[in-house]
Motif scaffolding. Sequence first.
Motif, short mmCIF file in Angstrom:
data_model
loop_
_atom_site.label_atom_id
_atom_site.label_comp_id
_atom_site.label_asym_id
_atom_site.label_seq_id
_atom_site.Cartn_x
_atom_site.Cartn_y
_atom_site.Cartn_z
N LEU A 126 25.17 19.88 60.75
CA LEU A 126 26.58 19.98 60.40
C LEU A 126 27.26 21.02 61.28
N THR A 127 28.36 20.59 61.89
CA THR A 127 29.08 21.51 62.77
C THR A 127 30.11 22.31 61.97
N VAL A 128 30.36 23.52 62.47
CA VAL A 128 31.26 24.44 61.76
C VAL A 128 32.26 24.97 62.77
N HIS A 129 33.52 25.08 62.35
CA HIS A 129 34.54 25.70 63.20
C HIS A 129 34.27 27.20 63.29
N PRO A 130 34.55 27.79 64.45
CA PRO A 130 34.38 29.24 64.53
C PRO A 130 35.37 29.92 63.57
N ALA A 131 34.91 30.98 62.94
CA ALA A 131 35.77 31.69 62.00
C ALA A 131 36.67 32.65 62.76
N GLY A 132 37.93 32.67 62.41
CA GLY A 132 38.84 33.66 62.98
C GLY A 132 38.59 35.01 62.33
N PRO A 133 39.31 36.02 62.76
CA PRO A 133 39.16 37.32 62.13
C PRO A 133 39.60 37.23 60.67
N SER A 134 38.90 37.88 59.81
CA SER A 134 39.23 37.81 58.40
C SER A 134 40.41 38.72 58.10
N ASN A 135 41.38 38.19 57.38
CA ASN A 135 42.48 39.04 56.96
C ASN A 135 42.35 39.37 55.48
N ASN A 136 41.19 39.10 54.96
CA ASN A 136 40.96 39.40 53.54
C ASN A 136 39.54 39.91 53.39
N THR A 137 39.34 41.16 53.72
CA THR A 137 37.99 41.71 53.70
C THR A 137 37.69 42.44 52.39
N ALA A 138 38.75 42.83 51.70
CA ALA A 138 38.52 43.66 50.51
C ALA A 138 38.09 42.82 49.32
N THR A 139 38.89 41.82 48.99
CA THR A 139 38.62 41.07 47.77
C THR A 139 38.11 39.68 48.12
N GLN A 140 36.85 39.48 47.94
CA GLN A 140 36.27 38.18 48.24
C GLN A 140 35.66 37.56 47.00
N GLN A 141 36.09 38.05 45.88
CA GLN A 141 35.59 37.56 44.60
C GLN A 141 36.79 37.11 43.78
N ALA A 142 36.68 35.93 43.16
CA ALA A 142 37.81 35.42 42.39
C ALA A 142 38.08 36.33 41.20
N PRO A 143 39.35 36.64 40.95
CA PRO A 143 39.66 37.47 39.79
C PRO A 143 39.35 36.75 38.49
N SER A 144 39.19 37.52 37.43
CA SER A 144 38.89 36.89 36.14
C SER A 144 40.09 36.01 35.76
N GLY A 145 39.83 34.96 35.05
CA GLY A 145 40.91 34.05 34.67
C GLY A 145 41.04 32.88 35.62
N VAL A 146 40.51 33.01 36.81
CA VAL A 146 40.58 31.93 37.79
C VAL A 146 39.46 30.92 37.54
N ARG A 147 38.33 31.46 37.13
CA ARG A 147 37.13 30.65 36.99
C ARG A 147 37.15 29.88 35.68
N PRO A 148 37.18 28.53 35.74
CA PRO A 148 37.23 27.77 34.49
C PRO A 148 35.89 27.83 33.74
N ASP A 149 35.99 27.71 32.44
CA ASP A 149 34.77 27.65 31.63
C ASP A 149 34.51 26.17 31.31
N PHE A 150 33.57 25.59 32.06
CA PHE A 150 33.33 24.15 31.92
C PHE A 150 32.60 23.79 30.62
N SER A 151 32.17 24.82 29.87
CA SER A 151 31.48 24.51 28.61
C SER A 151 32.49 24.24 27.48
N LEU A 152 33.75 24.63 27.69
CA LEU A 152 34.76 24.36 26.66
C LEU A 152 35.17 22.89 26.68
N GLU A 153 35.54 22.37 25.50
CA GLU A 153 36.01 20.98 25.45
C GLU A 153 37.36 20.88 26.18
N PRO A 154 37.42 20.04 27.21
CA PRO A 154 38.67 19.97 27.96
C PRO A 154 39.79 19.28 27.18
#
Lengths: 239, 316
Positions: free
Chosen positions: B158-186
């Motif tokens: 699998l080919t990959v595009h070269p990555a440009g310089p990152s403009n987001n080095t500090a926060t690379q983790q999704a904040p709470s509330g973003v991640r859905p809880d798939f165990s709940l009844e939708p």
Amino acid sequence: MSDKLPRLEPAGLDGWIVRLFNDIDEANLSWLAALANRCRTAFGDALVDIVPSYTTLLITFDPLSLSPAEARDRLMVLLDDLEPDTSGVAGGQVHELPTWYDPSVGPDLERVAGQTGLTIEEVIQVHSGKSYRVFALGFAPGFAFMGLTDPGLDCPRLDTPRQRVPVGSVAIAARQTAAYPAATPGGWNLLGRTCARLFDRQREDLSLLKVGDEVRFVPVSREEFERQGGDITPLEERP
Amino acid sequence: MTDTAIGVRVLRAGPLALLQDAGRFGVRHLGVTQGGPADLYSWAWANALAGNRWGAASLEVTVGGLELVAEKDLAFAIAGADLGATLDQRPVPLWERVVWKEGQVLRFASPVSGLRAYLSVRGGFAAEPVMGSVACVMREQLGGFDGLGSKLQTGDQLTVHPAGPSNNTATQQAPSGVRPDFSLEPVLSLLPGAQIAEFSGQSLYDAFNARWKVDERADRMGVRLTGPRLDCRVRSLISEGINLGSVQVPPDGQPIALLNDRQTIGGYPRLGALTPLSASRLAQCKPGQEVRLKATGSGAALQEYRAFRARIEDWV
């Protein structure tokens, strides 16, 4: 449901169905073409897709640029003084699809003849004897729903669709006709096979047939069909 | 394509892993379907967390069973289903950016929660677009790494595009509330459609009060729901364009929610259409799981969708 036409019907967050007609008619096509053209201009970059079909257009738009209400308002304006696009229809391309009608590639010829009370020769004559308009594309890329066939050829779909219909197969069902652009499952009655390339990703406009185009099936001999690159491999029916 | 290089090799393809960008647009009038990620929400977050712009191509990994090795140093993010992913046998955190060293093996096991995981590598996977998109639609034989709609195969490079310089080095983790809880009844939001008044009163009550079971007949084309029989006075329509998320009801009364690889036109009456984010949520449901439907208005649906897109946009 109100019967007043045209009518805008919601189709999700980013779509409207514009219903212009209640019934299938070749005359619908010039109105649908006119509205599609107007939508392209009026929506510009906010337009995502237009799907024309027999009596309707589905317009999808970018919901970051337009709210559903804003999109509806634009459509209302376009409908206000809509005129049929007769030039568009006249400009709708005319295609002749070389078709080899033969039971080896049209395994339903005999049954269709039986059901319609015609001979196989008459079925071929009636099917190839008139030109058809493309009402819609769908089911598969480049699959054109065309009609209307002669009332004498009216045949229902198969009770059980075939798992695989070979590419190029020419078929009829319920007063419509089509040619399969790729090998897919299919429930239509197969009369023959065309060697025309119906869908080609290398071609700029991809699909040979477009909504509004006019199509005639031209009977050719097996030799001519082969000469033009047609595949004569008989359809293998699994028991 | 410029400067792409082999970045990832497929050690084991598993049942179903597909390359997906945002989808194929501007070609629906030719009968070509949309494709793209069945769970747009998780796909978008995987890309954002990997540092990619909207539209970068990711892998949609259904169920699991996929094993990949990095052929050079990379970074990735996985969002969506928890398929028990491990990197050199250590559990991989989801919804955050992870360093992937050359030679390390990333393995998806089987579903813990949800059904489809999105793997975005920094830079994005590279493939030749077909009709403007690399979205892989097997049924149409379009897109994917080979352009012919093939799912991943063992041994693929699998080919990959070269990555440009990152403009987001500090926060690379999704904040709470973003991640859905798939165990709940939708609870899936549905925008009512034109034929809704053609359903009987009892059917409308059932539609929005019953629990609907996700059937075995569920794929990227559509998800069949089983439950009380819905009766519609209109049994079939003249075929017309079908939008994403449309919930059609064939004469057997059992609704089908149509997803990314749906047919472009169809003639069954519809209750309406799921909102984009509810279609995403449904795509994470396994057969046998129960869902509920609730009617919503376009104002609320638009606000929800725009907030999601703004958050992704701010992130990258």
